[in-house]
Write a protein that holds these residues in place. Structure first.
Motif, PDB file in Angstrom:
ATOM      1  N   ILE A  80      -0.744  -0.499  -7.365  1.00 32.17           N
ATOM      2  CA  ILE A  80      -0.633  -1.598  -6.402  1.00 32.17           C
ATOM      3  C   ILE A  80      -1.125  -2.902  -7.016  1.00 32.17           C
ATOM      4  CG2 ILE A  80      -1.412  -2.445  -4.148  1.00 32.17           C
ATOM      5  CD1 ILE A  80      -1.712   0.592  -3.390  1.00 32.17           C
ATOM      6  N   ASN A  81      -2.238  -2.842  -7.716  1.00 32.32           N
ATOM      7  CA  ASN A  81      -2.774  -4.046  -8.335  1.00 32.32           C
ATOM      8  C   ASN A  81      -1.840  -4.599  -9.402  1.00 32.32           C
ATOM      9  OD1 ASN A  81      -5.026  -4.018  -6.721  1.00 32.32           O
ATOM     10  ND2 ASN A  81      -6.422  -3.242  -8.274  1.00 32.32           N
ATOM     11  N   ASP A  82      -1.226  -3.718 -10.191  1.00 30.97           N
ATOM     12  CA  ASP A  82      -0.268  -4.175 -11.196  1.00 30.97           C
ATOM     13  C   ASP A  82       0.914  -4.878 -10.531  1.00 30.97           C
ATOM     14  OD1 ASP A  82      -1.800  -3.234 -13.247  1.00 30.97           O
ATOM     15  OD2 ASP A  82      -0.580  -1.464 -13.662  1.00 30.97           O
ATOM     16  N   ALA A  83       1.402  -4.285  -9.429  1.00 34.00           N
ATOM     17  CA  ALA A  83       2.530  -4.887  -8.717  1.00 34.00           C
ATOM     18  C   ALA A  83       2.146  -6.243  -8.129  1.00 34.00           C
ATOM     19  CB  ALA A  83       3.014  -3.953  -7.612  1.00 34.00           C
ATOM     20  N   MET A  84       0.928  -6.348  -7.614  1.00 37.51           N
ATOM     21  CA  MET A  84       0.476  -7.622  -7.042  1.00 37.51           C
ATOM     22  C   MET A  84       0.344  -8.681  -8.129  1.00 37.51           C
ATOM     23  SD  MET A  84      -0.335  -9.048  -4.125  1.00 37.51           S
ATOM     24  CE  MET A  84      -0.867  -7.813  -2.926  1.00 37.51           C
ATOM     25  N   MET A  85      -0.199  -8.306  -9.272  1.00 34.47           N
ATOM     26  CA  MET A  85      -0.430  -9.278 -10.340  1.00 34.47           C
ATOM     27  C   MET A  85       0.864  -9.718 -11.018  1.00 34.47           C
ATOM     28  SD  MET A  85      -4.080  -8.211 -12.076  1.00 34.47           S
ATOM     29  CE  MET A  85      -4.286  -9.858 -12.747  1.00 34.47           C
ATOM     30  N   ILE A 100     -11.229  -4.593  -4.224  1.00 30.91           N
ATOM     31  CA  ILE A 100     -12.441  -5.221  -4.752  1.00 30.91           C
ATOM     32  C   ILE A 100     -12.357  -5.381  -6.267  1.00 30.91           C
ATOM     33  CG2 ILE A 100     -14.944  -4.949  -5.049  1.00 30.91           C
ATOM     34  CD1 ILE A 100     -14.928  -3.514  -2.292  1.00 30.91           C
ATOM     35  N   THR A 101     -11.775  -4.390  -6.934  1.00 28.63           N
ATOM     36  CA  THR A 101     -11.589  -4.468  -8.386  1.00 28.63           C
ATOM     37  C   THR A 101     -10.761  -5.689  -8.763  1.00 28.63           C
ATOM     38  OG1 THR A 101     -11.745  -2.062  -8.667  1.00 28.63           O
ATOM     39  CG2 THR A 101     -10.624  -3.307 -10.399  1.00 28.63           C
ATOM     40  N   LEU A 102      -9.633  -5.865  -8.089  1.00 27.06           N
ATOM     41  CA  LEU A 102      -8.761  -6.995  -8.419  1.00 27.06           C
ATOM     42  C   LEU A 102      -9.369  -8.315  -7.976  1.00 27.06           C
ATOM     43  CD1 LEU A 102      -6.182  -7.884  -9.704  1.00 27.06           C
ATOM     44  CD2 LEU A 102      -4.972  -7.454  -7.559  1.00 27.06           C
ATOM     45  N   TRP A 103     -10.033  -8.331  -6.824  1.00 26.45           N
ATOM     46  CA  TRP A 103     -10.704  -9.557  -6.352  1.00 26.45           C
ATOM     47  C   TRP A 103     -11.708 -10.028  -7.396  1.00 26.45           C
ATOM     48  CZ3 TRP A 103     -15.784 -10.863  -5.549  1.00 26.45           C
ATOM     49  CH2 TRP A 103     -16.024 -12.068  -4.870  1.00 26.45           C
ATOM     50  N   SER A 104     -12.519  -9.103  -7.906  1.00 31.43           N
ATOM     51  CA  SER A 104     -13.544  -9.451  -8.889  1.00 31.43           C
ATOM     52  C   SER A 104     -12.926  -9.909 -10.206  1.00 31.43           C
ATOM     53  CB  SER A 104     -14.451  -8.245  -9.131  1.00 31.43           C
ATOM     54  OG  SER A 104     -15.398  -8.507 -10.145  1.00 31.43           O
ATOM     55  N   SER A 111      -4.283 -18.839 -10.532  1.00 32.34           N
ATOM     56  CA  SER A 111      -2.951 -18.236 -10.512  1.00 32.34           C
ATOM     57  C   SER A 111      -2.981 -16.746 -10.180  1.00 32.34           C
ATOM     58  CB  SER A 111      -2.270 -18.423 -11.870  1.00 32.34           C
ATOM     59  OG  SER A 111      -3.013 -17.771 -12.900  1.00 32.34           O
ATOM     60  N   ALA A 112      -4.166 -16.123 -10.246  1.00 34.18           N
ATOM     61  CA  ALA A 112      -4.258 -14.673 -10.074  1.00 34.18           C
ATOM     62  C   ALA A 112      -5.147 -14.237  -8.915  1.00 34.18           C
ATOM     63  CB  ALA A 112      -4.775 -14.042 -11.365  1.00 34.18           C
ATOM     64  N   GLU A 113      -5.877 -15.157  -8.304  1.00 28.44           N
ATOM     65  CA  GLU A 113      -6.829 -14.783  -7.256  1.00 28.44           C
ATOM     66  C   GLU A 113      -6.148 -14.085  -6.080  1.00 28.44           C
ATOM     67  OE1 GLU A 113     -10.800 -17.453  -7.156  1.00 28.44           O
ATOM     68  OE2 GLU A 113      -9.038 -18.379  -6.253  1.00 28.44           O
ATOM     69  N   VAL A 114      -6.858 -13.117  -5.512  1.00 27.49           N
ATOM     70  CA  VAL A 114      -6.377 -12.421  -4.321  1.00 27.49           C
ATOM     71  C   VAL A 114      -7.418 -12.563  -3.221  1.00 27.49           C
ATOM     72  CG1 VAL A 114      -5.002 -10.750  -5.623  1.00 27.49           C
ATOM     73  CG2 VAL A 114      -7.391 -10.226  -5.064  1.00 27.49           C
ATOM     74  N   VAL A 115      -6.992 -12.325  -1.991  1.00 31.11           N
ATOM     75  CA  VAL A 115      -7.899 -12.442  -0.850  1.00 31.11           C
ATOM     76  C   VAL A 115      -7.577 -11.337   0.143  1.00 31.11           C
ATOM     77  CG1 VAL A 115      -6.385 -14.068   0.375  1.00 31.11           C
ATOM     78  CG2 VAL A 115      -8.836 -14.027   0.895  1.00 31.11           C
ATOM     79  N   GLY A 116      -8.609 -10.784   0.769  1.00 31.00           N
ATOM     80  CA  GLY A 116      -8.402  -9.778   1.797  1.00 31.00           C
ATOM     81  C   GLY A 116      -7.856 -10.418   3.056  1.00 31.00           C
ATOM     82  N   ILE A 231     -16.913   4.267   7.272  1.00 30.40           N
ATOM     83  CA  ILE A 231     -16.717   2.914   6.749  1.00 30.40           C
ATOM     84  C   ILE A 231     -15.231   2.658   6.512  1.00 30.40           C
ATOM     85  CG2 ILE A 231     -19.006   2.862   5.688  1.00 30.40           C
ATOM     86  CD1 ILE A 231     -17.695   3.359   2.987  1.00 30.40           C
ATOM     87  N   THR A 232     -14.869   1.376   6.482  1.00 24.81           N
ATOM     88  CA  THR A 232     -13.481   1.010   6.206  1.00 24.81           C
ATOM     89  C   THR A 232     -13.091   1.503   4.812  1.00 24.81           C
ATOM     90  OG1 THR A 232     -13.536  -0.940   7.627  1.00 24.81           O
ATOM     91  CG2 THR A 232     -11.896  -0.920   5.879  1.00 24.81           C
ATOM     92  N   LEU A 233     -12.040   2.285   4.753  1.00 29.66           N
ATOM     93  CA  LEU A 233     -11.575   2.823   3.477  1.00 29.66           C
ATOM     94  C   LEU A 233     -10.375   2.063   2.927  1.00 29.66           C
ATOM     95  CD1 LEU A 233     -11.825   6.684   4.126  1.00 29.66           C
ATOM     96  CD2 LEU A 233     -13.516   5.180   3.064  1.00 29.66           C
ATOM     97  N   ASP A 234      -9.506   1.620   3.831  1.00 28.67           N
ATOM     98  CA  ASP A 234      -8.312   0.881   3.412  1.00 28.67           C
ATOM     99  C   ASP A 234      -8.301  -0.515   4.028  1.00 28.67           C
ATOM    100  OD1 ASP A 234      -7.448   3.090   2.007  1.00 28.67           O
ATOM    101  OD2 ASP A 234      -5.389   2.976   2.738  1.00 28.67           O
ATOM    102  N   VAL A 235      -7.836  -1.474   3.251  1.00 30.87           N
ATOM    103  CA  VAL A 235      -7.732  -2.870   3.688  1.00 30.87           C
ATOM    104  C   VAL A 235      -6.326  -3.375   3.358  1.00 30.87           C
ATOM    105  CG1 VAL A 235     -10.187  -3.249   3.220  1.00 30.87           C
ATOM    106  CG2 VAL A 235      -8.497  -3.859   1.477  1.00 30.87           C
ATOM    107  N   THR A 236      -6.023  -4.596   3.788  1.00 33.04           N
ATOM    108  CA  THR A 236      -4.811  -5.266   3.312  1.00 33.04           C
ATOM    109  C   THR A 236      -5.233  -6.529   2.573  1.00 33.04           C
ATOM    110  OG1 THR A 236      -4.412  -6.685   5.242  1.00 33.04           O
ATOM    111  CG2 THR A 236      -3.546  -4.431   5.323  1.00 33.04           C
ATOM    112  N   PHE A 237      -4.419  -6.927   1.581  1.00 30.10           N
ATOM    113  CA  PHE A 237      -4.747  -8.126   0.817  1.00 30.10           C
ATOM    114  C   PHE A 237      -3.478  -8.805   0.348  1.00 30.10           C
ATOM    115  CE2 PHE A 237      -3.902  -5.259  -2.556  1.00 30.10           C
ATOM    116  CZ  PHE A 237      -3.855  -5.928  -3.777  1.00 30.10           C
ATOM    117  N   ALA A 238      -3.638  -9.994  -0.225  1.00 30.21           N
ATOM    118  CA  ALA A 238      -2.492 -10.795  -0.653  1.00 30.21           C
ATOM    119  C   ALA A 238      -2.929 -11.738  -1.757  1.00 30.21           C
ATOM    120  CB  ALA A 238      -1.939 -11.597   0.527  1.00 30.21           C
ATOM    121  N   PRO A 239      -1.983 -12.279  -2.531  1.00 29.32           N
ATOM    122  CA  PRO A 239      -2.346 -13.326  -3.491  1.00 29.32           C
ATOM    123  C   PRO A 239      -2.879 -14.554  -2.732  1.00 29.32           C
ATOM    124  CG  PRO A 239      -0.152 -12.458  -3.941  1.00 29.32           C
ATOM    125  CD  PRO A 239      -0.546 -11.934  -2.595  1.00 29.32           C
TER     126      PRO A 239
END
Length: 340
Positions: A80-85, A100-104, A111-116, A231-239
């Motif tokens: 998923i992270n590869d597809a987003m990037m 969290i991995t990609l956010w960090s 050009s690469a930042e993501v946000v929940g 605890i929350t296990l899954d989230v949604t995010f976007a560039p």
């Protein structure tokens, strides 16, 4: 055995990217949106959103007109992270650790930042096995193989490490990593219940964990809720650049997710029917409804406990930049909610 490969997933995402190339512009919000979801009940809000066309309705209400939505099914944080990037996705459902991995990694790179965009779901993850002698995490040996969707970066991988840290001490969090094998949940189910592969354990989510336990040769070794709580296990995010350029679409997506969660809360039978007809494996509607009524399974756009992941991943060295508070990682629209 490993039919859902990282290469195939990225090829699907890249094809979608070509289809949507050039959508939108600087003076207007996009009219085409690409969204990915994964397997299992953790993705139920997105499954309901797709089935009930909730985003289309919210986009219309926001004055965005007829929005075309392309849905992809991707599993594993690395895929998923590869597809987003690579610019192949606009919104994605993902395990909190993968986000969290990609956010960090992308923080500070415009050009690469993501946000929940939202929290999404919480449930229990089971470690199931087909070996009678495995009664606890301490019984797993180097001869065993544990199926998880993605090595190191998937939700299951990080949750398993957090459980291992509590069982063996934080310094030993990676003790079972060498035994893990990347395998999508439907394939993990087939491998474990078939008993003819190297897979002796599967760390998985509903409905797969329940389907496995219907087999008399399978038993549960551990439950994530016993170690980490609900605890929350899954989230949604976007560039972030997409969110900044498309505030109305982003709000429409959040509103549609809230609508999906409201439907699930109000009518679990209908939600179960929606899941059953979209599932990649055969599931009984009544059994799915029972899963949805499990108090360990909850759906909310408000993130809960995501800082547990961030703290652990920072101490484990898997992320270099740690948020000070949960809201640092999410859109401003969530900041008035009681997240953690």
């Amino acid at each position: 055995m490993f039919s859902w490969t990282r290469r195939a997933a990225l090829a699907a995402a890249s094809a979608a990217a070509l289809t949507f190339a050039g959508a939108g512009g600087a003076s207007a919000e996009v009219s085409q949106v690409r969204i990915s979801k994964g397997f299992g009940i953790l993705y139920l809000p997105l499954i309901v959103m797709q089935d009930q066309k909730l985003l289309e309705a919210r986009a219309q209400k926001a004055g965005l007109g007829d929005v075309k939505i392309d849905w992809l099914t991707l599993d594993g944080g690395n895929v998923i992270n590869d597809a987003m990037m690579t610019g192949s996705l606009d919104f994605a459902g993902i395990g909190a650790p993968g986000f969290i991995t990609l956010w960090s990694k992308a923080k500070g790179i415009p050009s690469a930042e993501v946000v929940g965009v939202s929290g999404m779901s919480a449930t229990s993850l089971y470690l199931n096995t087909n070996k009678p002698e495995i009664k606890s995490l301490k019984d797993i040996t180097a001869a065993d193989k544990i199926a998880i969707p993605g090595i190191k970066t998937s939700l299951a991988a990080v949750v398993l490490e957090m459980m291992v840290a509590k069982e063996f001490g934080r310094e030993n969090y990676a003790k079972l990593d060498p035994m893990t094998v990347g395998l999508a949940h439907p394939e993990g189910l087939v491998a474990l219940t078939g008993g003819k592969t190297e897979i002796t354990c599967h760390f998985t989510s509903p409905p797969f964990q329940y389907l496995e336990l219907k087999n008399p040769k399978i038993h549960r070794v551990a439950n994530s809720v016993d170690y980490l709580g609900r605890i929350t296990l899954d989230v949604t995010f976007a560039p972030k650049k997409f969110v900044d350029a498309n505030p109305k679409m982003t709000q429409a997506f959040l509103d549609a997710l809230d609508d999906a969660n409201a439907l699930i809360a109000a009518d679990k039978k209908k939600a179960a029917e929606i899941f059953a007809r979209s599932s990649k494996v055969k599931v009984d509607v009544h059994e799915v409804q029972e899963m949805l009524e499990d108090p360990d399974t909850q759906f909310s756009a408000t993130p809960n406990g995501v800082m547990q992941f961030a703290e652990f991943m920072s101490l484990a060295g898997s992320i270099k930049k740690k948020p000070d508070v949960w809201s640092d990682m999410f859109i401003p629209a969530l900041r008035d909610r009681k997240g953690s």
